[in-house]
Write a protein that holds these residues in place. Structure first.
Motif, PDB file in Angstrom:
ATOM      1  N   VAL A 166       0.838  -1.203   0.000  1.00 10.73           N
ATOM      2  CA  VAL A 166       0.000   0.000   0.000  1.00 10.73           C
ATOM      3  C   VAL A 166       0.872   1.251   0.000  1.00 10.73           C
ATOM      4  O   VAL A 166       0.703   2.156  -0.822  1.00 10.73           O
ATOM      5  N   VAL A 167       1.840   1.279   0.932  1.00 11.78           N
ATOM      6  CA  VAL A 167       2.649   2.488   1.107  1.00 11.78           C
ATOM      7  C   VAL A 167       3.553   2.717  -0.103  1.00 11.78           C
ATOM      8  O   VAL A 167       3.709   3.834  -0.576  1.00 11.78           O
ATOM      9  N   GLY A 189      -2.080   2.995  -7.486  1.00  9.46           N
ATOM     10  CA  GLY A 189      -0.885   2.736  -6.686  1.00  9.46           C
ATOM     11  C   GLY A 189      -0.903   1.347  -6.079  1.00  9.46           C
ATOM     12  O   GLY A 189       0.138   0.683  -5.986  1.00  9.46           O
ATOM     13  N   SER A 190      -2.099   0.874  -5.669  1.00  9.33           N
ATOM     14  CA  SER A 190      -2.205  -0.468  -5.084  1.00  9.33           C
ATOM     15  C   SER A 190      -1.746  -1.517  -6.079  1.00  9.33           C
ATOM     16  O   SER A 190      -1.054  -2.479  -5.727  1.00  9.33           O
ATOM     17  N   LEU A 191      -2.157  -1.331  -7.338  1.00 15.47           N
ATOM     18  CA  LEU A 191      -1.768  -2.292  -8.367  1.00 15.47           C
ATOM     19  C   LEU A 191      -0.258  -2.282  -8.564  1.00 15.47           C
ATOM     20  O   LEU A 191       0.385  -3.327  -8.648  1.00 15.47           O
ATOM     21  N   VAL A 192       0.296  -1.064  -8.605  1.00 11.64           N
ATOM     22  CA  VAL A 192       1.737  -0.944  -8.823  1.00 11.64           C
ATOM     23  C   VAL A 192       2.506  -1.512  -7.626  1.00 11.64           C
ATOM     24  O   VAL A 192       3.487  -2.240  -7.792  1.00 11.64           O
ATOM     25  N   GLY A 193       2.036  -1.191  -6.400  1.00  8.26           N
ATOM     26  CA  GLY A 193       2.704  -1.687  -5.197  1.00  8.26           C
ATOM     27  C   GLY A 193       2.741  -3.203  -5.171  1.00  8.26           C
ATOM     28  O   GLY A 193       3.783  -3.811  -4.910  1.00  8.26           O
ATOM     29  N   ALA A 194       1.589  -3.821  -5.450  1.00  9.09           N
ATOM     30  CA  ALA A 194       1.531  -5.283  -5.462  1.00  9.09           C
ATOM     31  C   ALA A 194       2.444  -5.821  -6.564  1.00  9.09           C
ATOM     32  O   ALA A 194       3.185  -6.783  -6.358  1.00  9.09           O
ATOM     33  N   GLY A 195       2.399  -5.176  -7.727  1.00  2.72           N
ATOM     34  CA  GLY A 195       3.227  -5.634  -8.846  1.00  2.72           C
ATOM     35  C   GLY A 195       4.703  -5.615  -8.500  1.00  2.72           C
ATOM     36  O   GLY A 195       5.413  -6.605  -8.680  1.00  2.72           O
ATOM     37  N   VAL A 196       5.148  -4.498  -7.943  1.00  5.23           N
ATOM     38  CA  VAL A 196       6.580  -4.360  -7.644  1.00  5.23           C
ATOM     39  C   VAL A 196       7.017  -5.409  -6.613  1.00  5.23           C
ATOM     40  O   VAL A 196       8.027  -6.094  -6.791  1.00  5.23           O
ATOM     41  N   LEU A 197       6.228  -5.557  -5.524  1.00  3.90           N
ATOM     42  CA  LEU A 197       6.699  -6.448  -4.458  1.00  3.90           C
ATOM     43  C   LEU A 197       6.505  -7.927  -4.772  1.00  3.90           C
ATOM     44  O   LEU A 197       7.092  -8.777  -4.120  1.00  3.90           O
ATOM     45  N   VAL A 198       5.667  -8.269  -5.749  1.00  7.25           N
ATOM     46  CA  VAL A 198       5.576  -9.672  -6.161  1.00  7.25           C
ATOM     47  C   VAL A 198       6.670  -9.984  -7.186  1.00  7.25           C
ATOM     48  O   VAL A 198       7.305 -11.029  -7.134  1.00  7.25           O
ATOM     49  N   VAL A 199       6.914  -9.039  -8.095  1.00  2.00           N
ATOM     50  CA  VAL A 199       7.851  -9.305  -9.190  1.00  2.00           C
ATOM     51  C   VAL A 199       9.314  -9.154  -8.760  1.00  2.00           C
ATOM     52  O   VAL A 199      10.167  -9.945  -9.152  1.00  2.00           O
TER      53      VAL A 199
END
Lengths: 383, 314
Positions: free
Chosen positions: B250-251, B260-270
């Motif tokens: 989230v942050v 931003g939620s989509l990007v945050g999840a994307g970055v930390l999964v990938v």
């Protein structure tokens, strides 16, 4: 707004593309491993990783297997079953491995099994629980002995001492829980009565109340403590403080020097089942495992500067069983290698003598465990 | 077209576009799994972002709801003989109920006290999942039966990629709707100043509770999907580290930004997948990159970049 989206989308796609960058094309035999090198199970995963790297290098230095070099692909799941599953998919889809040695914890192993079963890739797990090989799955094997065998070994020793009524005090962690269930399950068949049961949390610092209950229970002839880490050491100290006189049995979960250090003089007279690796130097010369365990201990200590643990030994056994199967199959064909793993017969490893069959994908019997007693702050071998 | 992109549904259009476009460049089925994981985590993160970014309430126990959803689809079919699809809804209902009951007392707390209370709640769920071994299989976890929809077994990364993408699109649409509604504006008022919102006639306690329940449902559905995708679950799914991971997503992506939620999840999964090449230093590299993001893009990736681009725009 629009430009921002383009940038972010491009960055995202770039990152995805990057994930493929690590993989090299080479005419080698790829062996995969997903280990818990970091996280709460790192004390298992770390020696496993070091062992695999050490011995794959050694094998390659001697020209590899069937003239082909081995390439080891290791991923760290950090003790997270979801991550293990992702890496398993990656090993299959991206790295195109021929076989898999690894899966440090039972949870990670169970999460990865469907991936390898579906891809039809031989999978030798390094985790303990019996659910991994029961029911038997075509492509799944494991090297460590099960908790059930530890229970049977302890019960066998009790019978020899003419004791039949015991109390259990177990940890509620994965290890303690699993072994407690196995002991309760196998007790009736071995003629053992479990008269009383207590549990403690993995981070509890005092087990006096539970042990007081056990002391007050009439007819208990011995106490068994399935547990892991510091809990059993605290149980041992409290046990002596309360002046309980019946014999105390620990599990293979505490088969390390740290247990003796933590429990101190209270550990005197405690018995436990453990792998031969732990008492490598004390084994009689004619013991069939003597050479393997002494060599592995020495090489591991020389290369890493650390004391040997049984967990690294499991990885050693897994790799050697796989290499043996590849040599007998004279190829790196997945199905042929699997068949040969199943035909492993009389392999002498650090965990015992392994003879697999279509109904037994572990291949160890009770001789894999040695009964030890702690005397004067050190292990002694009982016969 | 331009109006469509500039409208409030931009993130929705982006999700649909990205989900349709990505398979064109996927070299192997492994990428479908990563895609599915990103979408599933994004769903949970959107819910948490509604709570954190819009209502201004922190939750350090959100993985607990992930756990409830995950174990619902495991326990329901295995022990009670219920169909999996029904258990997704049952899990969401159970999460909503738990959030409603637990939220009443703990949402009265503020700041650090709320954080600690939610932390305790998350740990409790994880402990229950670990200790009730008769139902949950204990620390080694349990297997999850496959989802069958209209006689079609949803199986494999590819199928789950599309299911997760579809659900995420619905989740994004609902979240955007909520933000743009009077309730959404009331939530943002609470975020800015609870006292001011109260003075303006916003029923603060009720709104907070409502958004807590909604965020729990998002997390629960994500948990169910994750369990069905993996086919095996362990209690670490509901653990403290997972809660922290969700908050970090989230942050990192940006509080108060659905995109931003989509990007945050994307970055930390990938990222962890991309960094395996660093071998022993991957955790350090991951930490440094996340720190770098937070230092350079202080309000999160999307809001900071958005503001920068808007500032430069003519």
């Amino acid at each position: 707004m629009r430009r921002m989206q383009q940038i972010v989308a491009a960055a995202g796609i770039g990152l995805l593309a990057l994930t493929g960058a690590g993989y090299e094309a080479a005419a080698q035999v790829k062996i995969g491993a997903v280990l818990s090198v970091t996280g709460p199970a790192s004390f298992l995963g770390d020696p496993e990783k070091k062992t695999l790297e050490m011995y794959v290098d050694a094998i390659n230095a001697k020209g590899g297997v069937n003239g082909q070099k081995l390439q080891l692909v290791i991923y760290d799941d950090g003790g997270d079953a979801n991550a293990a599953r992702t890496f398993a998919t990656r090993l299959v889809e991206e790295d195109k491995i021929v076989a898999m040695v690894g899966g440090t914890t039972t949870g990670a192993t169970l999460a990865m099994i469907p991936v390898f079963e579906e891809a039809q890739i031989p999978f030798i797990s390094l985790a303990g629980a019996i659910q991994i090989i029961q029911p038997v799955r075509k492509w799944v094997f494991k090297t460590p002995h099960t908790d059930k065998m530890a229970c049977e070994k302890i019960f066998g020793d009790l019978k020899a001492r003419k004791m039949t009524t015991v109390a259990l005090i177990s940890g509620t962690d994965a290890f303690g829980k699993s072994m407690r269930d196995q002991c309760v399950g196998v007790a009736p068949a071995k003629g053992i009565t479990i008269a009383h049961e207590e549990t403690y949390g993995p981070r509890d610092s005092d087990m006096t109340p539970q042990l007081t209950n056990i002391r007050n229970k009439a007819g208990v002839q011995a106490v068994i403590n399935p547990g892991f880490g510091q809990g059993p050491a605290i149980v041992t100290r409290n046990y002596r403080q309360l002046g309980i006189t019946v014999p105390l049995y620990q599990s293979h979960g505490v088969a390390s020097k740290q247990y003796i250090d933590l429990a101190g003089p209270a550990a005197e007279g405690v018995r436990l089942p453990a792998a031969a690796l732990l008492v490598a130097d004390k084994l009689p010369e004619k013991d069939p495992q003597k050479k393997v365990v002494v060599d592995y201990s020495r090489i591991y200590r020389e290369k890493t500067g650390q004391a040997v643990s049984t967990f690294g030994g499991h990885a050693y056994d897994g790799l050697m069983i796989l290499v043996g199967a590849m040599q007998r199959a004279k190829s790196a064909d997945k199905a042929k290698v699997r068949d040969e793993i199943e035909k492993t017969k009389g392999y002498v490893g650090t965990g015992g003598i392994v003879t697999m069959s279509p109904t037994d994908h572990m291949g160890l019997d009770l001789s894999a465990f040695r009964m030890l007693e702690i005397k004067k702050g050190d292990w002694t071998l009982l016969n | 077209m331009a109006r469509l992109i500039d409208s409030r549904y931009t993130p929705l259009v982006a999700v649909v576009f990205v989900a349709l476009a990505l398979p064109l460049i996927f070299p192997s089925p492994f990428y479908y799994r990563i895609g599915a994981l990103v979408f599933i985590f994004a769903l949970a993160v959107i819910g948490l972002n509604l709570l954190m970014g819009f209502a201004g309430q922190v939750s350090l126990g959100h993985a607990g709801f992930l756990g409830i959803g995950a174990y619902a689809v495991a326990i329901g079919p295995t022990h009670l003989g219920l169909p999996s699809w029904f258990c997704i809804f049952a899990g969401a209902g159970a999460s909503a109920l738990v959030a409603y009951v637990v939220g009443q007392p703990i949402l009265r707390l503020k700041g650090h006290y709320l954080a600690v209370a939610t932390l305790g709640f998350g740990l409790m769920i994880a402990i229950v999942l670990t200790n009730e071994a008769g139902w949950t299989g204990g620390p080694d976890g349990m297997s999850v039966p496959r989802l069958v929809l209209f006689g079609w077994p949803v199986h494999g990364s590819k199928a789950w990629y599309w299911v997760a993408a579809g659900t995420l699109a619905v989740g994004v649409a609902l979240a955007l709707n909520l933000i743009d509604s009077p309730s959404g504006r009331a939530l943002q008022a609470i975020h800015d100043s609870e006292v001011a919102a109260l003075v303006l006639g916003v029923r603060v306690a009720r709104k907070k509770l409502g958004v807590f329940v909604i965020s729990a449902v998002y997390a629960s559905v994500a948990g169910s999907y994750l369990a069905l995708l993996n086919g095996h679950i362990t209690p670490d799914l509901a653990g403290f580290m997972r809660s922290i991971e969700l908050v970090a997503m989230v942050v990192l992506g940006g509080m108060g930004s659905i995109f931003g939620s989509l990007v945050g999840a994307g970055v930390l999964v990938v990222l962890p997948q991309a960094l395996t090449g660093f071998h022993d230093y991957e955790h350090m590299a991951l930490g440094l990159i996340v720190m770098g993001f937070m230092i350079l893009l202080r309000r999160g990736i999307v809001p900071t970049l958005g503001a920068a681009l808007a500032g430069r725009a003519p």
